[in-house]
Design an enzyme around this catalytic site. Structure first.
Site, short mmCIF file in Angstrom:
data_model
loop_
_atom_site.label_atom_id
_atom_site.label_comp_id
_atom_site.label_asym_id
_atom_site.label_seq_id
_atom_site.Cartn_x
_atom_site.Cartn_y
_atom_site.Cartn_z
NE ARG A 1 -1.29 2.61 2.80
CZ ARG A 1 -0.85 3.76 3.29
NH1 ARG A 1 -0.78 4.83 2.50
NH2 ARG A 1 -0.41 3.85 4.54
CG ASP A 2 3.37 4.35 2.91
OD1 ASP A 2 2.86 5.33 2.37
OD2 ASP A 2 4.38 4.42 3.63
CG HIS B 1 5.47 4.62 8.85
ND1 HIS B 1 4.56 3.77 8.26
CD2 HIS B 1 6.03 5.30 7.83
CE1 HIS B 1 4.58 3.94 6.94
NE2 HIS B 1 5.48 4.88 6.66
CG HIS C 1 9.42 7.39 4.93
ND1 HIS C 1 8.98 7.61 3.65
CD2 HIS C 1 8.37 6.85 5.59
CE1 HIS C 1 7.72 7.23 3.54
NE2 HIS C 1 7.33 6.76 4.71
CB CYS D 1 10.17 10.42 0.24
SG CYS D 1 9.44 11.73 1.22
CG ASN E 1 7.74 3.26 3.13
OD1 ASN E 1 7.29 3.79 4.13
ND2 ASN E 1 7.10 3.28 1.97
#
Length: 303
Positions: free
Chosen positions: A14-15, A206, A208, A239, A248
């Protein structure tokens, strides 16, 4: 003191994919999710019910959810931004959703066209409807360590947004360093502040890896009680606010570090590597994961 085990939330499907320039066909997304579940990931973000014109990479999320082979004990949450998204998700039979808010006023207005207060009001209704249907809700807070528009973000604002999400019934709050500017000391201070309002057992991190700090940040908050971490297979997802950035933190890199520390994640690193490699072949590029590349090179030498 480090824990004996942690829980990883795989956000690549997803992300990760929603920030990839190339749209991956939904059968390939299904194959990725199935491979990740076979690798032992306990939570896999399977898609998002958002407007396809804004996020074309997440179109056909309903088809993905219908086609995946659900493994016992694995959760497959989807991102839901509003009531329309919730309706679409419930039609697809989901039992886990994620909602998101930002700790930056400017980011909130530019990303979802409303203020933080307005977004929280909207999400409270989504969470209430979801809970009425027995659907678990996870909350995300974006820009917890920096904003592409405002720069530094006040920790007090992060605490307020996280507390609001917890109050509306989110069982877990994921604290997202959206542009990857955080460093270990800042990450630790931010989590400690939020833990004063939301129990650390309900927090996830979470990070990055824009500046190569993600693993160090994970270690910093691991040592103060965070045991749930979001990560993305093969380092999927650039990003959008930092051109050329890696985005990520790669799941393979996290698992390699945990394995070396004797901390159980339940994830088979080789199966994970192969899952990421297959998807990267579809994308036409190598994995961003350093561990995946090193392991592949070693195998190429007969190791």
């Amino acid at each position: 003191m480090s824990p004996d085990a942690v829980r990883l939330v795989e956000v690549g499907p997803r992300d990760g994919l929603q920030n990839e320039a190339r749209v991956v066909p939904w059968p390939a997304r299904v194959a990725l999710i199935d491979a990740l579940s076979q690798a032992g990931l306990p939570v896999i973000e399977a898609g998002a019910f958002v407007a396809p014109r804004w996020v074309p990479q997440m179109a056909d999320s309903a088809a993905v959810l219908a086609a995946i082979h659900r493994r016992a004990g694995v959760r497959y949450p989807v991102l839901v931004p509003n009531l329309k998204g919730l309706k679409a998700a419930t039609s697809g039979g989901v039992d886990d959703i994620a909602v998101f808010a930002a700790a930056s006023e400017t980011f909130s207005k530019k990303n979802i066209n409303c203020s933080i207060a307005e977004s929280l009001e909207r999400l409270a209704e989504v969470a209430a409807r979801a809970k009425d249907r027995g659907i678990a809700v996870r909350g995300y807070v974006s820009c917890v360590l920096g904003c592409p528009y405002e720069g530094a973000v006040a920790i007090d604002r992060v605490v307020e947004v996280a507390a609001a999400l917890a109050a509306m019934g989110c069982h877990e709050i994921s604290l997202g360093d959206t542009i990857g500017v955080g460093t270990p000391r800042r990450a630790r201070e931010m989590v400690q502040a939020v833990a004063g309002a939301v129990p650390v057992q309900r927090l996830a991190a979470h990070f990055h890896d824009t500046y190569g700090q993600a693993l160090a940040n994970i270690l910093a908050v691991l040592e103060i009680g965070v045991t749930t971490f979001d990560c993305s297979v093969a380092g999927l997802g650039g990003c959008p606010y930092a051109p050329g950035a890696s985005g990520n933190v790669a799941t393979e890199d996290v698992v390699y570090m945990l394995d070396g520390m004797g901390i159980a994640s339940g994830v088979d690193l080789e199966k994970l590597r192969l899952a990421g490699l297959a998807l990267c072949q579809t994308l036409g590029r190598p994995p961003a994961s350093r561990a995946a590349r090193a392991l592949a090179a070693r195998k190429g030498r007969g190791g």
